[in-house]
Design a protein around this motif. Sequence first.
Motif, PDB file in Angstrom:
ATOM      1  N   PHE A  43      -7.730   5.440   5.706  1.00  0.00           N
ATOM      2  CA  PHE A  43      -8.764   5.641   6.713  1.00  0.00           C
ATOM      3  C   PHE A  43      -8.560   6.966   7.455  1.00  0.00           C
ATOM      4  N   THR A  44      -9.638   7.425   8.080  1.00  0.00           N
ATOM      5  CA  THR A  44      -9.591   8.650   8.872  1.00  0.00           C
ATOM      6  C   THR A  44      -9.939   8.414  10.341  1.00  0.00           C
ATOM      7  N   LYS A  45     -10.714   7.389  10.651  1.00  0.00           N
ATOM      8  CA  LYS A  45     -11.087   7.097  12.032  1.00  0.00           C
ATOM      9  C   LYS A  45      -9.883   6.520  12.769  1.00  0.00           C
ATOM     10  N   ARG A  46      -9.650   6.993  13.956  1.00  0.00           N
ATOM     11  CA  ARG A  46      -8.468   6.589  14.726  1.00  0.00           C
ATOM     12  C   ARG A  46      -8.316   5.074  14.813  1.00  0.00           C
ATOM     13  N   GLN A  47      -9.384   4.398  15.215  1.00  0.00           N
ATOM     14  CA  GLN A  47      -9.281   2.951  15.414  1.00  0.00           C
ATOM     15  C   GLN A  47      -9.089   2.207  14.090  1.00  0.00           C
ATOM     16  N   ASP A  48      -9.690   2.705  13.006  1.00  0.00           N
ATOM     17  CA  ASP A  48      -9.454   2.102  11.695  1.00  0.00           C
ATOM     18  C   ASP A  48      -7.979   2.213  11.316  1.00  0.00           C
ATOM     19  N   ILE A  49      -7.395   3.378  11.575  1.00  0.00           N
ATOM     20  CA  ILE A  49      -5.972   3.584  11.271  1.00  0.00           C
ATOM     21  C   ILE A  49      -5.118   2.635  12.098  1.00  0.00           C
ATOM     22  N   GLU A  50      -5.433   2.500  13.381  1.00  0.00           N
ATOM     23  CA  GLU A  50      -4.665   1.605  14.244  1.00  0.00           C
ATOM     24  C   GLU A  50      -4.731   0.164  13.752  1.00  0.00           C
ATOM     25  N   ILE A  51      -5.930  -0.316  13.463  1.00  0.00           N
ATOM     26  CA  ILE A  51      -6.101  -1.718  13.068  1.00  0.00           C
ATOM     27  C   ILE A  51      -5.480  -1.972  11.700  1.00  0.00           C
ATOM     28  N   ALA A  52      -5.756  -1.083  10.744  1.00  0.00           N
ATOM     29  CA  ALA A  52      -5.180  -1.246   9.408  1.00  0.00           C
ATOM     30  C   ALA A  52      -3.656  -1.172   9.472  1.00  0.00           C
ATOM     31  N   GLY A  53      -3.139  -0.245  10.278  1.00  0.00           N
ATOM     32  CA  GLY A  53      -1.693  -0.116  10.424  1.00  0.00           C
ATOM     33  C   GLY A  53      -1.080  -1.331  11.099  1.00  0.00           C
ATOM     34  N   PHE A  54      -1.750  -1.858  12.099  1.00  0.00           N
ATOM     35  CA  PHE A  54      -1.260  -3.039  12.808  1.00  0.00           C
ATOM     36  C   PHE A  54      -1.143  -4.222  11.854  1.00  0.00           C
ATOM     37  N   PHE A  55      -2.191  -4.468  11.080  1.00  0.00           N
ATOM     38  CA  PHE A  55      -2.133  -5.577  10.121  1.00  0.00           C
ATOM     39  C   PHE A  55      -1.092  -5.312   9.029  1.00  0.00           C
ATOM     40  N   ALA A  56      -1.005  -4.080   8.554  1.00  0.00           N
ATOM     41  CA  ALA A  56      -0.028  -3.764   7.506  1.00  0.00           C
ATOM     42  C   ALA A  56       1.395  -3.992   8.009  1.00  0.00           C
ATOM     43  N   ALA A  57       1.645  -3.667   9.257  1.00  0.00           N
ATOM     44  CA  ALA A  57       2.981  -3.884   9.815  1.00  0.00           C
ATOM     45  C   ALA A  57       3.255  -5.370  10.025  1.00  0.00           C
ATOM     46  N   ILE A  58       2.293  -6.088  10.565  1.00  0.00           N
ATOM     47  CA  ILE A  58       2.483  -7.516  10.832  1.00  0.00           C
ATOM     48  C   ILE A  58       2.684  -8.289   9.526  1.00  0.00           C
ATOM     49  N   LEU A  59       2.008  -7.864   8.473  1.00  0.00           N
ATOM     50  CA  LEU A  59       2.105  -8.570   7.189  1.00  0.00           C
ATOM     51  C   LEU A  59       3.243  -8.036   6.319  1.00  0.00           C
ATOM     52  N   ALA A  60       4.032  -7.098   6.841  1.00  0.00           N
ATOM     53  CA  ALA A  60       5.120  -6.487   6.060  1.00  0.00           C
ATOM     54  C   ALA A  60       6.297  -7.446   5.973  1.00  0.00           C
ATOM     55  N   TRP A  61       6.130  -8.415   5.102  1.00  0.00           N
ATOM     56  CA  TRP A  61       7.106  -9.491   4.958  1.00  0.00           C
ATOM     57  C   TRP A  61       7.137  -9.861   3.477  1.00  0.00           C
ATOM     58  N   GLY A  62       8.224  -9.502   2.798  1.00  0.00           N
ATOM     59  CA  GLY A  62       8.326  -9.778   1.375  1.00  0.00           C
ATOM     60  C   GLY A  62       8.332  -8.500   0.551  1.00  0.00           C
ATOM     61  N   GLN A  63       7.963  -8.607  -0.705  1.00  0.00           N
ATOM     62  CA  GLN A  63       7.943  -7.447  -1.589  1.00  0.00           C
ATOM     63  C   GLN A  63       6.811  -6.499  -1.203  1.00  0.00           C
ATOM     64  N   ARG A  64       7.102  -5.213  -1.279  1.00  0.00           N
ATOM     65  CA  ARG A  64       6.108  -4.225  -0.838  1.00  0.00           C
ATOM     66  C   ARG A  64       4.818  -4.312  -1.662  1.00  0.00           C
ATOM     67  N   LYS A  65       4.925  -4.537  -2.952  1.00  0.00           N
ATOM     68  CA  LYS A  65       3.716  -4.628  -3.781  1.00  0.00           C
ATOM     69  C   LYS A  65       2.827  -5.774  -3.321  1.00  0.00           C
ATOM     70  N   THR A  66       3.429  -6.915  -3.026  1.00  0.00           N
ATOM     71  CA  THR A  66       2.660  -8.068  -2.550  1.00  0.00           C
ATOM     72  C   THR A  66       2.040  -7.783  -1.191  1.00  0.00           C
ATOM     73  N   ILE A  67       2.809  -7.168  -0.303  1.00  0.00           N
ATOM     74  CA  ILE A  67       2.289  -6.829   1.024  1.00  0.00           C
ATOM     75  C   ILE A  67       1.063  -5.934   0.903  1.00  0.00           C
ATOM     76  N   ILE A  68       1.162  -4.909   0.083  1.00  0.00           N
ATOM     77  CA  ILE A  68       0.047  -3.975  -0.091  1.00  0.00           C
ATOM     78  C   ILE A  68      -1.174  -4.691  -0.645  1.00  0.00           C
ATOM     79  N   ASN A  69      -0.974  -5.540  -1.639  1.00  0.00           N
ATOM     80  CA  ASN A  69      -2.103  -6.267  -2.227  1.00  0.00           C
ATOM     81  C   ASN A  69      -2.769  -7.189  -1.213  1.00  0.00           C
ATOM     82  N   LYS A  70      -1.980  -7.861  -0.390  1.00  0.00           N
ATOM     83  CA  LYS A  70      -2.570  -8.738   0.622  1.00  0.00           C
ATOM     84  C   LYS A  70      -3.309  -7.929   1.687  1.00  0.00           C
TER      85      LYS A  70
END
Length: 266
Positions: A43-70
């Motif tokens: 993403f390029t929009k500030r708020q999109d980056i924040e929200i996508a990053g927030f969810f990516a960090a919160i869901l960062a549990w387990g194998q990286r490939k699985t995290i990315i796919n989820k």
Amino acid sequence: MPGRSPVSAAPSPAVRELLEAKYQQFNRPDFITPDPVSIPHRFTKRQDIEIAGFFAAILAWGQRKTIINKCLELMELMSGTPYDFVRNHSASDLKSLMTFKHRTFNDTDLLYFIHFLQEHYQHYESLEDAFLPSGYARNPTVEAGLIHFHNYFCDSPYFPLRTRKHIATPARKSTCKRLNMFLRWMVRKDACGVDFGLWTRLSPAQLVCPCDVHVERVARHLGLIKRPVSDWSMALELTEVLRTLDPQDPVKYDFALFGLGVSLEV
């Protein structure tokens, strides 16, 4: 500065050289693709980056490939526009989220996260404000910010108690690995382009090193940690040692410790 913790001895010249070399090796654009940080980089929009990053960090549990796919699945459920979805979704739009699950994070948790983000962005332009307690300029610590964020996140009559486990806090002695990783993404900025540096009211010097199993294992092997338990004080201990290497940007060595942990058996 964060609250102090007993500090291990400063790293030896050999360890300093190793950490610097591995930081240079792993802090580069090709780190992005196989890592959850790739999600906000879509993403390029500030708020999109924040929200996508927030969810990516919160869901960062387990194998990286699985995290990315989820995370990709979740972004698709949000029509590829997380900020617009958070701000403007209808009740029928939320039905599509009911199928989402990642480990112990389920639809109940997701619906509250969406509710929280919608409420927050109705009052603020950035998620950074959620990590800035009143009077933060007089007491600029990440510890205070994380405690404030936890309390702010949970302060709703709609808050489901089961969701509390997904938002760590130093008040419960957690290392707060995922939130510290999110803060690194949002606050750090250098010429390498992995971290975003969108937030300016916190500084890289204030950050606390995200301590996942890879980082902790390597840090112990290198003698950077003496505390026997994995908790908030351990995260502070490691960060204080890293601060002796670079007082202005101690968590840049997260790249070195994590990269070594993934690539080597130590």
